[in-house]
Design a protein around this motif. Structure first.
Motif, PDB file in Angstrom:
ATOM      1  N   GLU A  62       0.825  -1.212   0.000  1.00  0.00           N
ATOM      2  CA  GLU A  62       0.000   0.000   0.000  1.00  0.00           C
ATOM      3  C   GLU A  62       0.861   1.264   0.000  1.00  0.00           C
ATOM      4  OE1 GLU A  62      -2.344  -0.475   3.526  1.00  0.00           O
ATOM      5  OE2 GLU A  62      -3.612  -2.025   2.636  1.00  0.00           O
ATOM      6  N   ALA A  63       2.147   1.099   0.252  1.00  0.00           N
ATOM      7  CA  ALA A  63       3.063   2.236   0.380  1.00  0.00           C
ATOM      8  C   ALA A  63       3.731   2.572  -0.956  1.00  0.00           C
ATOM      9  CB  ALA A  63       4.123   1.928   1.435  1.00  0.00           C
ATOM     10  N   THR A  64       4.335   3.758  -1.000  1.00  0.00           N
ATOM     11  CA  THR A  64       5.128   4.178  -2.156  1.00  0.00           C
ATOM     12  C   THR A  64       6.613   4.236  -1.806  1.00  0.00           C
ATOM     13  OG1 THR A  64       4.805   6.512  -1.551  1.00  0.00           O
ATOM     14  CG2 THR A  64       3.255   5.559  -3.153  1.00  0.00           C
ATOM     15  N   HIS A  65       6.924   4.362  -0.514  1.00  0.00           N
ATOM     16  CA  HIS A  65       8.295   4.557  -0.053  1.00  0.00           C
ATOM     17  C   HIS A  65       8.589   3.687   1.168  1.00  0.00           C
ATOM     18  CE1 HIS A  65       7.553   8.223  -2.309  1.00  0.00           C
ATOM     19  NE2 HIS A  65       8.840   8.515  -2.255  1.00  0.00           N
ATOM     20  N   LEU A  66       9.871   3.372   1.318  1.00  0.00           N
ATOM     21  CA  LEU A  66      10.375   2.773   2.544  1.00  0.00           C
ATOM     22  C   LEU A  66      11.349   3.777   3.145  1.00  0.00           C
ATOM     23  CD1 LEU A  66      10.734   0.244   4.446  1.00  0.00           C
ATOM     24  CD2 LEU A  66      12.784  -0.243   3.085  1.00  0.00           C
ATOM     25  N   LEU A  67      11.089   4.189   4.369  1.00  0.00           N
ATOM     26  CA  LEU A  67      12.003   5.060   5.098  1.00  0.00           C
ATOM     27  C   LEU A  67      12.646   4.229   6.198  1.00  0.00           C
ATOM     28  CD1 LEU A  67      13.249   7.817   5.834  1.00  0.00           C
ATOM     29  CD2 LEU A  67      11.243   8.213   7.289  1.00  0.00           C
ATOM     30  N   VAL A  68      13.962   4.109   6.147  1.00  0.00           N
ATOM     31  CA  VAL A  68      14.694   3.331   7.137  1.00  0.00           C
ATOM     32  C   VAL A  68      15.352   4.290   8.127  1.00  0.00           C
ATOM     33  CG1 VAL A  68      16.501   1.614   7.522  1.00  0.00           C
ATOM     34  CG2 VAL A  68      15.105   1.506   5.447  1.00  0.00           C
ATOM     35  N   LEU A  69      15.024   4.119   9.399  1.00  0.00           N
ATOM     36  CA  LEU A  69      15.650   4.886  10.468  1.00  0.00           C
ATOM     37  C   LEU A  69      16.829   4.050  10.960  1.00  0.00           C
ATOM     38  CD1 LEU A  69      12.484   6.038  12.470  1.00  0.00           C
ATOM     39  CD2 LEU A  69      13.557   7.086  10.454  1.00  0.00           C
ATOM     40  N   VAL A  70      18.034   4.462  10.601  1.00  0.00           N
ATOM     41  CA  VAL A  70      19.233   3.685  10.894  1.00  0.00           C
ATOM     42  C   VAL A  70      19.723   4.023  12.293  1.00  0.00           C
ATOM     43  CG1 VAL A  70      21.573   3.096  10.169  1.00  0.00           C
ATOM     44  CG2 VAL A  70      19.824   3.614   8.441  1.00  0.00           C
ATOM     45  N   GLY A  71      19.354   3.164  13.238  1.00  0.00           N
ATOM     46  CA  GLY A  71      19.770   3.322  14.617  1.00  0.00           C
ATOM     47  C   GLY A  71      21.020   2.509  14.912  1.00  0.00           C
TER      48      GLY A  71
END
Length: 138
Positions: A62-71
């Motif tokens: 359902e999404a257009t983007h993947l945002l990865v929060l690099v911890g």
């Protein structure tokens, strides 16, 4: 660019406060960022994992983007590795963006060499710009 629907990948045990900041930003009607960040709280190899993976894939599709929060622990997260790899599959093909939450944090290997769009810091405008610049050319 119209409103994006962004699936957020992050370490749920370490970086949940960043997800809460995204939610606060999303409450602003001028902020053109929509996301779903429901995540697993079980081991990726547990008997519950297939059900969780199916739910996550549905949200990713359902999404257009993947945002990865690099911890700090992201590079060693089996769930984050799976989400990044799954986002690049032909039936999903999400545009990739990421932001390091600390300069010394190790980038998950799935983000390297695939044209990931990077936010220079965890700030609203930087993340919006990274999402706008993101592609799915991997």
């Amino acid at each position: 660019m119209g409103k994006t629907k962004t699936f957020v990948s992050y370490d749920h045990s370490e970086d949940v406060h960043y997800k809460r900041l995204l939610q606060a930003w999303d409450a602003n009607p001028e902020f053109d960022f929509d996301f779903d960040s429901r995540g697993p709280d079980v081991a990726i190899n547990s008997s519950d994992a297939p059900v969780i993976k199916a739910a996550l894939v549905k949200k990713m599709k359902e999404a257009t983007h993947l945002l990865v929060l690099v911890g700090e622990k992201s590079a060693n997260s089996s769930w984050m590795e799976w989400e990044i790899d799954r986002a690049k599959m032909d039936d999903t093909k999400l545009k990739l963006a990421a932001v390091k939450l600390g300069k010394s944090n190790t980038t998950p290997s799935g983000l390297l060499g695939v044209g990931t769009s990077w936010a220079t810091s965890f700030e609203r405008d930087r993340i919006v710009e990274a999402l706008r610049s993101a592609t799915n050319r991997y």
